[in-house]
Design an enzyme around this catalytic site. Sequence first.
Site, PDB file in Angstrom:
ATOM      1  N   ASP A  93       5.967  -6.033   9.970  1.00 45.45           N
ATOM      2  CA  ASP A  93       6.980  -5.307  10.564  1.00 45.45           C
ATOM      3  C   ASP A  93       7.774  -6.019  11.726  1.00 45.45           C
ATOM      4  O   ASP A  93       6.968  -7.024  12.251  1.00 45.45           O
ATOM      5  CB  ASP A  93       6.712  -3.921  10.732  1.00 45.45           C
ATOM      6  CG  ASP A  93       5.698  -3.818  11.993  1.00 45.45           C
ATOM      7  OD1 ASP A  93       5.213  -4.772  12.576  1.00 45.45           O
ATOM      8  OD2 ASP A  93       5.195  -2.790  12.028  1.00 45.45           O
ATOM      9  N   SER A  94       8.804  -5.484  12.125  1.00 42.31           N
ATOM     10  CA  SER A  94       9.499  -6.501  13.189  1.00 42.31           C
ATOM     11  C   SER A  94       8.847  -6.010  14.579  1.00 42.31           C
ATOM     12  O   SER A  94       9.095  -6.742  15.676  1.00 42.31           O
ATOM     13  CB  SER A  94      11.092  -5.627  13.201  1.00 42.31           C
ATOM     14  OG  SER A  94      11.043  -4.481  13.640  1.00 42.31           O
ATOM     15  N   GLY A  95       8.227  -4.998  14.792  1.00 36.23           N
ATOM     16  CA  GLY A  95       7.547  -4.507  15.948  1.00 36.23           C
ATOM     17  C   GLY A  95       8.586  -3.516  16.789  1.00 36.23           C
ATOM     18  O   GLY A  95       7.948  -3.090  17.790  1.00 36.23           O
ATOM     19  N   GLY A  96       9.730  -3.289  16.380  1.00 33.92           N
ATOM     20  CA  GLY A  96      10.433  -2.419  17.065  1.00 33.92           C
ATOM     21  C   GLY A  96       9.922  -0.989  17.041  1.00 33.92           C
ATOM     22  O   GLY A  96       9.880  -0.308  17.796  1.00 33.92           O
ATOM     23  N   PHE A  97       9.286  -0.511  15.835  1.00 32.13           N
ATOM     24  CA  PHE A  97       8.791   1.018  15.721  1.00 32.13           C
ATOM     25  C   PHE A  97       7.701   1.120  16.861  1.00 32.13           C
ATOM     26  O   PHE A  97       7.860   1.906  17.592  1.00 32.13           O
ATOM     27  CB  PHE A  97       8.371   1.120  14.414  1.00 32.13           C
ATOM     28  CG  PHE A  97       7.655   2.600  14.479  1.00 32.13           C
ATOM     29  CD1 PHE A  97       8.695   3.753  14.137  1.00 32.13           C
ATOM     30  CD2 PHE A  97       6.352   2.826  14.684  1.00 32.13           C
ATOM     31  CE1 PHE A  97       8.014   5.019  14.043  1.00 32.13           C
ATOM     32  CE2 PHE A  97       5.854   3.904  14.495  1.00 32.13           C
ATOM     33  CZ  PHE A  97       6.814   5.197  14.027  1.00 32.13           C
ATOM     34  N   ASP A 147      15.209  -3.278  13.511  1.00 30.96           N
ATOM     35  CA  ASP A 147      15.938  -1.838  13.429  1.00 30.96           C
ATOM     36  C   ASP A 147      15.483  -0.831  14.567  1.00 30.96           C
ATOM     37  O   ASP A 147      14.718  -1.074  15.357  1.00 30.96           O
ATOM     38  CB  ASP A 147      15.849  -1.044  12.240  1.00 30.96           C
ATOM     39  CG  ASP A 147      14.369  -0.617  11.921  1.00 30.96           C
ATOM     40  OD1 ASP A 147      13.423  -1.244  12.616  1.00 30.96           O
ATOM     41  OD2 ASP A 147      14.034   0.293  11.412  1.00 30.96           O
ATOM     42  N   GLN A 189      19.191   2.861   7.860  1.00 29.67           N
ATOM     43  CA  GLN A 189      18.705   4.042   8.537  1.00 29.67           C
ATOM     44  C   GLN A 189      19.687   4.959   8.135  1.00 29.67           C
ATOM     45  O   GLN A 189      20.228   4.913   7.090  1.00 29.67           O
ATOM     46  CB  GLN A 189      19.014   3.811   9.968  1.00 29.67           C
ATOM     47  CG  GLN A 189      17.723   2.835  10.484  1.00 29.67           C
ATOM     48  CD  GLN A 189      16.210   3.506  10.469  1.00 29.67           C
ATOM     49  OE1 GLN A 189      16.211   4.560  10.459  1.00 29.67           O
ATOM     50  NE2 GLN A 189      15.338   2.469  10.530  1.00 29.67           N
ATOM     51  N   GLY A 216      13.010   4.774   8.539  1.00 35.04           N
ATOM     52  CA  GLY A 216      13.218   6.119   9.261  1.00 35.04           C
ATOM     53  C   GLY A 216      13.078   7.443   8.577  1.00 35.04           C
ATOM     54  O   GLY A 216      13.572   8.338   8.892  1.00 35.04           O
ATOM     55  N   ASP A 266       4.027   1.088   2.056  1.00 30.18           N
ATOM     56  CA  ASP A 266       2.963   0.821   3.095  1.00 30.18           C
ATOM     57  C   ASP A 266       2.618   2.400   3.684  1.00 30.18           C
ATOM     58  O   ASP A 266       3.629   3.291   3.751  1.00 30.18           O
ATOM     59  CB  ASP A 266       3.129  -0.109   4.013  1.00 30.18           C
ATOM     60  CG  ASP A 266       4.119   0.621   5.146  1.00 30.18           C
ATOM     61  OD1 ASP A 266       5.386   0.516   4.681  1.00 30.18           O
ATOM     62  OD2 ASP A 266       3.708   0.840   6.300  1.00 30.18           O
ATOM     63  N   CYS A 306     -15.008   2.416  -8.106  1.00 29.04           N
ATOM     64  CA  CYS A 306     -15.036   1.625  -7.106  1.00 29.04           C
ATOM     65  C   CYS A 306     -16.588   1.381  -6.712  1.00 29.04           C
ATOM     66  O   CYS A 306     -17.323   2.075  -7.053  1.00 29.04           O
ATOM     67  CB  CYS A 306     -14.119   2.194  -5.746  1.00 29.04           C
ATOM     68  SG  CYS A 306     -14.854   3.544  -4.941  1.00 29.04           S
TER      69      CYS A 306
END
Lengths: 382, 382
Positions: A93-97, A147, A189, A216, A266, A306
């Site tokens: 991810d971009s790190g923004g969140f 974003d 968004q 979002g 995810d 499993c």
Amino acid sequence: MDSPLSFEILSTDGDARMARLVTPHGEVTTPAFMPVGTRAAVKAMGPDELWKMGYRLILANAYHLAVRPGEDLVHEMGGLGRFMGFKGAVLTDSGGFQAMSLAKINSINEAGIRFHSHLDGSPLMLTPESAIDIQQKLGADIMMALDECTPYPADHQRAKRSLELTARWAERCIAARTSTSQALFGIVQGGIYPDLRRLSASQIIAIPFDGYATGGLSVGEPKDAMREMAALSASMLPGGRPRYLMGVGTPQDLLAAVGMGYDLFDCVLPTRNARNGFAFTSEGPITIKRAVFTRDTRPLDARCDCSTCTTFSRAYLRHLYMSGEILAARALTEHNLYFYSRLMREAQAAIASQTYKNYSSYTLGMLGEGGDGMMGIKNDVV
Amino acid sequence: MDSPLSFEILSTDGDARMARLVTPHGEVTTPAFMPVGTRAAVKAMGPDELWKMGYRLILANAYHLAVRPGEDLVHEMGGLGRFMGFKGAVLTDSGGFQAMSLAKINSINEAGIRFHSHLDGSPLMLTPESAIDIQQKLGADIMMALDECTPYPADHQRAKRSLELTARWAERCIAARTSTSQALFGIVQGGIYPDLRRLSASQIIAIPFDGYATGGLSVGEPKDAMREMAALSASMLPGGRPRYLMGVGTPQDLLAAVGMGYDLFDCVLPTRNARNGFAFTSEGPITIKRAVFTRDTRPLDARCDCSTCTTFSRAYLRHLYMSGEILAARALTEHNLYFYSRLMREAQAAIASQTYKNYSSYTLGMLGEGGDGMMGIKNDVV
């Protein structure tokens, strides 16, 4: 520039599609769920275990990795996949969140996001350009544009301002990319406003990203609004490129979103819930600490093969959980991730055989559709 | 009564011996180290991993299991091996050491040990008879007699009173055993007094146990005294039965003790130290959090072929440890247990080829004999 990703749709069934996504680090069959490996590790799991469960693409968080150990170190170590010992591909991810949700002080302006490290308080600035630089150095196969994740609730004006900023940042992200071997996805968004979702989608799809994401959502809004916005956004995203619904969700949500035409997902739900003693099963969720399992010799899920279900009883798992043993986190995480992996494999097979609607209805019936719905968990936190 | 254990010495080299110990749950080649699985789980490890590393016998703590989940529950679940999903054999301690060290209030008298649960404070009493009853219900392949672990320091009179009580309890333990398929070991005490060690050994070997242990060492006494007492005790224990040196120790201690003729060992060192970021290597120990490893692309130990060393760099392991990731505990524990397992396999091979003295000297030279010596860690605590 040619896309570093090839995306070939192999089957469709209604809006659902089964596809082959080829990344610089191997093939991924979609629809696919990505386990969350916040700090370059999917909590409690080894990279070989993820691979054996069928995972070929996992997610890591650029913010956490930029703060520690730093993108330069990961770059020197050969990039995320090599650093982690994972043979498949990695999306960051971009790190923004996280910069907005975790950092102690922050402000957003046209330039980017100002924040302080949650570890040592040191001042940092995340811009569209630095977000791309960090992700390029991390060696992500798929990078995400920076974003502004519109909060919920946000009024129409606030949501509009947010999506406009996101669109300008998206242009800057594309311009900042220098790597030809790393894909970049744009993010739609628009809050819970249909007109704004349409406006944002039209702006973002005008930019030649390698794939498109709906962001979002799953940030506290009602479940119906989430699904309506997800469906609306999906309908506007180009069919020939991968579609990624960010931070979603429950097994029920995934089945619904696959039906809308999403390819990638995810969520921290299977991993975080496992550490809290919560297991997904083919007959609905169970909480292992309940006293009713004290002497239960059955596996978590009788239909699951499993390694947790073929080795341990509910009674033993409950004992491990009540005793705080690390093995409890391992065993439940492995089961939950296996459950998600199998859900996606079954969805792929159902699409290929044109039986997705039946499969989805049947599975929702078994899981209990009302169930947990959206749990409002968007991203893994410290 | 025939012993539930068969013990066949296959090779000797000086006092060291390589043997085949056959338990109700399979064969164990000795000398063997037993990983500590306090609460029916070796911390951070799965039972399949222990098996793959070559472990065929592990230790569990009767005290912890009696308190939670209770010996009756484990009995209902088919005994410890089945409960844990471990295919090999299990040795349990008597619970006496933990009852004295962990419980909040305790008193010892002729009848047994009075204590309060460390979990909920409920009053409990451990007697020789109840210690055997608990271990029988737990389904241990090898049970330990209830002893009083003589503290250090203890004057001659105190140590003598303690070993005399231990001998009377040993008789009661043998009398209390009803299971014909579970072995029982007696324990020699005597503090650091040679005459008392001899006295205790003569009393304990007069009782027809299936094996004999040296206890009360590695509880804070000087290293030289520990080794002297261990050697003296070993020389008095019958050669035809397994000899177990309890709670010891470092790789260096194990090599010395194998040379004295001991066959079985347990210690929390490889597992607990792993969780504290400490790894054993063929060139001596390393502490993974040291800054010097930040960009170190090498494995923990270049001579090791465990899954940690073939998958992860020191730089990644340091990152995991600094980030508090569960995978750090897993990876380091696996490496350390593999290291101990290999040490014992190599010792077996050296005895079989009559080269134990050379092997031991060479390995001590590599590890650094002065090193850590006895670390005073006797048993795993909560």
